[in-house]
Design a protein around this motif. Structure first.
Motif, PDB file in Angstrom:
ATOM      1  N   GLN A   1      23.415 -16.895  15.524  1.00 16.91           N
ATOM      2  CA  GLN A   1      25.088 -16.820  16.214  1.00 16.91           C
ATOM      3  C   GLN A   1      25.096 -15.701  16.391  1.00 16.91           C
ATOM      4  O   GLN A   1      25.040 -14.691  16.326  1.00 16.91           O
ATOM      5  CB  GLN A   1      25.265 -17.179  14.628  1.00 16.91           C
ATOM      6  N   GLN A   2      26.264 -15.901  17.561  1.00 20.25           N
ATOM      7  CA  GLN A   2      27.212 -14.994  18.040  1.00 20.25           C
ATOM      8  C   GLN A   2      28.335 -15.210  18.256  1.00 20.25           C
ATOM      9  O   GLN A   2      29.131 -16.478  18.990  1.00 20.25           O
ATOM     10  CB  GLN A   2      26.185 -14.603  19.672  1.00 20.25           C
TER      11      GLN A   2
ATOM     12  N   GLY B   1      24.678 -12.385  14.067  1.00 20.97           N
ATOM     13  CA  GLY B   1      24.155 -12.295  13.083  1.00 20.97           C
ATOM     14  C   GLY B   1      22.892 -13.994  12.921  1.00 20.97           C
ATOM     15  O   GLY B   1      22.771 -14.709  14.319  1.00 20.97           O
ATOM     16  N   PHE B   2      22.258 -14.152  12.013  1.00 18.27           N
ATOM     17  CA  PHE B   2      21.582 -15.073  11.540  1.00 18.27           C
ATOM     18  C   PHE B   2      21.624 -16.059  10.475  1.00 18.27           C
ATOM     19  O   PHE B   2      22.153 -15.233   9.370  1.00 18.27           O
ATOM     20  CB  PHE B   2      20.245 -14.810  11.648  1.00 18.27           C
ATOM     21  N   CYS B   3      21.866 -17.694  10.314  1.00 19.90           N
ATOM     22  CA  CYS B   3      22.456 -18.390   9.481  1.00 19.90           C
ATOM     23  C   CYS B   3      21.085 -18.684   8.850  1.00 19.90           C
ATOM     24  O   CYS B   3      20.558 -19.512   8.694  1.00 19.90           O
ATOM     25  CB  CYS B   3      23.877 -18.963  10.303  1.00 19.90           C
ATOM     26  N   TYR B   4      21.062 -18.879   7.830  1.00 21.03           N
ATOM     27  CA  TYR B   4      20.751 -19.386   6.777  1.00 21.03           C
ATOM     28  C   TYR B   4      20.204 -20.231   5.643  1.00 21.03           C
ATOM     29  O   TYR B   4      19.851 -21.259   4.868  1.00 21.03           O
ATOM     30  CB  TYR B   4      19.696 -18.024   5.959  1.00 21.03           C
ATOM     31  N   GLY B   5      21.903 -21.043   6.211  1.00 19.92           N
ATOM     32  CA  GLY B   5      21.514 -22.503   5.442  1.00 19.92           C
ATOM     33  C   GLY B   5      23.805 -22.760   5.311  1.00 19.92           C
ATOM     34  O   GLY B   5      24.676 -21.730   5.743  1.00 19.92           O
ATOM     35  N   GLU B   6      24.185 -24.194   4.783  1.00 17.93           N
ATOM     36  CA  GLU B   6      25.483 -24.513   4.454  1.00 17.93           C
ATOM     37  C   GLU B   6      25.546 -24.547   3.145  1.00 17.93           C
ATOM     38  O   GLU B   6      25.066 -25.384   2.618  1.00 17.93           O
ATOM     39  CB  GLU B   6      25.628 -25.274   4.911  1.00 17.93           C
ATOM     40  N   LYS B   7      26.437 -23.667   2.771  1.00 18.66           N
ATOM     41  CA  LYS B   7      26.285 -24.589   1.359  1.00 18.66           C
ATOM     42  C   LYS B   7      27.411 -25.134   1.562  1.00 18.66           C
ATOM     43  O   LYS B   7      28.072 -26.388   1.607  1.00 18.66           O
ATOM     44  CB  LYS B   7      28.029 -23.259   0.301  1.00 18.66           C
ATOM     45  N   THR B   8      26.941 -25.918  -0.268  1.00 19.77           N
ATOM     46  CA  THR B   8      27.367 -27.325  -0.433  1.00 19.77           C
ATOM     47  C   THR B   8      28.157 -27.196  -1.909  1.00 19.77           C
ATOM     48  O   THR B   8      27.416 -26.240  -2.632  1.00 19.77           O
ATOM     49  CB  THR B   8      26.703 -28.670   0.186  1.00 19.77           C
TER      50      THR B   8
END
Length: 206
Positions: free
Chosen positions: A114-115, A125-132
């Protein structure tokens, strides 16, 4: 008479459904928080600058900062380095070109890359998941504040599609936010305010 009863029940169903979303309940709060997290819950390891990232020899030898961060991400397969000559900004800057390691995302890293716009340009950055929401722990009795009823909700989170590289000790060592977030899955309490609108419960706009 039976026909009239069915018509009356049918007419009341939309009203009941409308009222149900406005009730203070675990289910409604979970829905509201998840709607918010769908937009704001992405978990990422941010670099603080845009790629390509040039790292000087001094930074490579440092015990913290960009050098060790890049080394950890390269070991995880998210970026690759090449040797080149360039000027480098920051505290290790020089007025003459010198030997650096230049880092760029790999094909694997692009899956998480992601930029975004930042104060001083772009931040990658590098995104490693999404909070739920994992569980609603507790909530306060709603109180009227101005035109809205508001409540404070405490919940725990989980991370959907957690990237394997976020579990690596070297990545967690260099990116404290990753370590804290991953360690807090289903354990750490998060607190958020919700307000009741005509559409149901929502996280207030900042």
């Amino acid at each position: 008479m039976r026909f009239l009863s069915l018509v009356l029940i049918a007419s009341l169903l939309p009203l009941a459904a409308c009222n149900s979303v406005k009730e203070p309940s675990d289910a409604n709060f979970r829905t509201a928080i998840n709607q918010y997290l769908a937009k704001h819950g992405r978990a990422c390891a941010w670099i603080g600058q845009a790629f390509p990232v040039d790292v000087s020899e001094l930074e490579q030898k440092s015990q913290s900062g960009t050098g060790p961060e890049m080394a950890a991400l390269e070991a995880a397969g998210l970026i690759r380095s090449s040797d080149t000559v360039a000027l480098t900004p920051g505290i290790y800057s020089s007025s003459t070109p010198h030997q650096v390691k230049r880092y760029e995302p790999t094909a694997e890293g692009r899956k998480y890359f992601q930029q975004v716009a930042a104060v001083l340009g772009q931040s990658a950055g590098f995104c490693y998941g999404e909070k739920t929401v994992d569980a609603i722990v507790k909530w306060t009795e709603p109180v009227k504040t101005g035109p809205y009823s508001q409540t404070e909700v405490t919940y725990t989170y989980k991370i959907a599609d957690l990237a394997p590289w976020a579990k690596r000790p070297d990545v967690q060592r260099e990116f404290g936010d990753v370590r804290t977030t991953v360690a807090g899955i289903s354990k750490s309490d998060e607190i958020i305010d919700l307000q009741l609108t005509n559409h149901g419960w929502e996280v207030p706009a900042p």
